[in-house]
Design a protein around this motif. Structure first.
Motif, short mmCIF file in Angstrom:
data_model
loop_
_atom_site.label_atom_id
_atom_site.label_comp_id
_atom_site.label_asym_id
_atom_site.label_seq_id
_atom_site.Cartn_x
_atom_site.Cartn_y
_atom_site.Cartn_z
N PRO A 156 0.83 -1.23 0.00
CA PRO A 156 0.00 0.00 0.00
C PRO A 156 0.85 1.26 0.00
O PRO A 156 1.85 1.36 0.72
N VAL A 157 0.47 2.22 -0.83
CA VAL A 157 1.14 3.52 -0.80
C VAL A 157 0.73 4.22 0.49
O VAL A 157 -0.38 4.04 0.99
N GLU A 158 1.61 5.00 1.06
CA GLU A 158 1.33 5.65 2.34
C GLU A 158 0.44 6.88 2.14
O GLU A 158 0.76 7.77 1.36
N LEU A 159 -0.68 6.89 2.85
CA LEU A 159 -1.60 8.03 2.85
C LEU A 159 -1.73 8.50 4.29
O LEU A 159 -2.21 7.76 5.15
N ILE A 172 -4.94 12.14 -5.12
CA ILE A 172 -4.74 12.72 -6.45
C ILE A 172 -3.27 13.04 -6.68
O ILE A 172 -2.72 12.85 -7.78
N GLY A 173 -2.61 13.50 -5.61
CA GLY A 173 -1.17 13.78 -5.71
C GLY A 173 -0.38 12.51 -6.01
O GLY A 173 0.58 12.53 -6.80
N GLU A 177 1.99 11.35 -9.26
CA GLU A 177 3.36 10.84 -9.14
C GLU A 177 3.56 9.53 -9.90
O GLU A 177 4.69 9.02 -9.97
N GLY A 178 2.50 8.97 -10.44
CA GLY A 178 2.62 7.75 -11.24
C GLY A 178 2.55 6.47 -10.44
O GLY A 178 2.94 5.40 -10.92
N VAL A 179 2.04 6.55 -9.21
CA VAL A 179 1.90 5.34 -8.39
C VAL A 179 0.87 4.41 -9.05
O VAL A 179 -0.15 4.87 -9.56
N ARG A 183 -1.33 -0.20 -5.95
CA ARG A 183 -0.79 0.36 -4.71
C ARG A 183 -1.67 1.49 -4.17
O ARG A 183 -1.80 1.67 -2.97
N LEU A 184 -2.29 2.23 -5.07
CA LEU A 184 -3.22 3.29 -4.66
C LEU A 184 -4.42 2.69 -3.93
O LEU A 184 -4.81 3.17 -2.86
N CYS A 185 -4.98 1.64 -4.51
CA CYS A 185 -6.14 0.99 -3.89
C CYS A 185 -5.76 0.39 -2.54
O CYS A 185 -6.49 0.54 -1.55
#
Length: 252
Positions: A156-159, A172-173, A177-179, A183-185
């Motif tokens: 997971p991308v860090e939020l 959205i940022g 960045e092209g993630v 990984r976004l989900c």
């Protein structure tokens, strides 16, 4: 006598009709459509016309949810959402010892059940970032179905945003960045888990029962499996409150 349970949620109304211990009818209706098409107003109270639901016989009727106090009190008994969801979970699992997690559209309920009784509870109805609405909003940003969104849990991308509104901007940022979508989900799902974890860890328990629409989330169950020995998903998680109303109705 047959029992009618109605869970009047903020987004949907869930209806269950039971004969003895068996569900013989169930349906979901949007809350607005339910008010417009199945109800009338009388002296400030919402009167449900059960004949429009296809029910012509006498029934024991119990309601819960946000709209329970507006239903016609001459027909419906009202019980709290906590009680309804606990009765529903006990009915569906036959268990008497568990932690119940119910993630609704606009609130989260965590209930400790011991020997079939509610011994502690925690609620969050102040912040949308830990509720089903958060996932719906983020799925909209990602232009993906809610069902597809909740499948992803790896890397997971860090939020970091704690607010639902700011989380959308942060997401959205990350897109810019092209993630990757995966990984976004996963990041959205892990963000929800992080917000729920403090509520759950106020209670000690080895068995977690998941209720509500978010109970279908594969990713949330994956993360929670690290914290509990057993994760149980109800067979009818979205109808659990209405089932609990029917179960409570068996006492009358």
């Amino acid at each position: 006598m047959k029992r009618l349970g109605i869970d009047m949620g903020s987004r949907e109304v869930k209806i269950v009709l039971m004969d003895k211990d068996s569900i013989i009818h169930k349906q979901k209706i949007s809350t607005m459509a339910f008010y417009k098409n199945y109800c009338s107003y009388n002296n400030g109270k919402l009167k449900v016309d059960v004949s429009r639901l296809g029910i012509s016989e006498e029934v024991v009727a119990v309601s819960t949810g946000y709209g329970r106090n507006n239903t016609d009190i001459s027909m419906f008994r009202q019980i709290t959402e906590i009680k309804a969801h606990v009765y529903g979970a006990i009915h569906q699992t036959n268990l008497k010892e568990f932690i119940l997690l119910d993630v609704g559209g606009q609130d989260v309920k965590v209930v400790k059940v011991e020997k079939g009784l509610i011994t502690d509870l925690e609620m969050n109805d102040k912040c949308a970032a830990s509720c089903g609405r958060y996932l719906e909003n983020m799925a909209g940003v990602l232009e993906i179905s809610l069902e597809k969104l909740t499948e992803y849990y790896e890397a997971p991308v860090e939020l970091n945003s704690t607010c639902s509104v700011f989380s959308e901007s942060e997401l959205i940022g990350k897109i810019a960045e092209g993630v990757s979508m995966e990984r976004l989900c996963a990041g959205v799902n892990y963000s929800l888990y992080r917000k729920l974890r403090p509520l759950l860890f106020k209670f000690k328990g080895k068995r977690l029962v998941m209720s509500g629409g978010v109970a279908k989330s594969k990713s949330l169950a994956y993360y929670l499996a690290n914290d509990f020995d057993e994760i149980i998903k109800l067979q009818e998680p979205q109808f659990n409150g209405a089932i609990g109303c029917c179960s409570y109705g068996s006492f009358f």
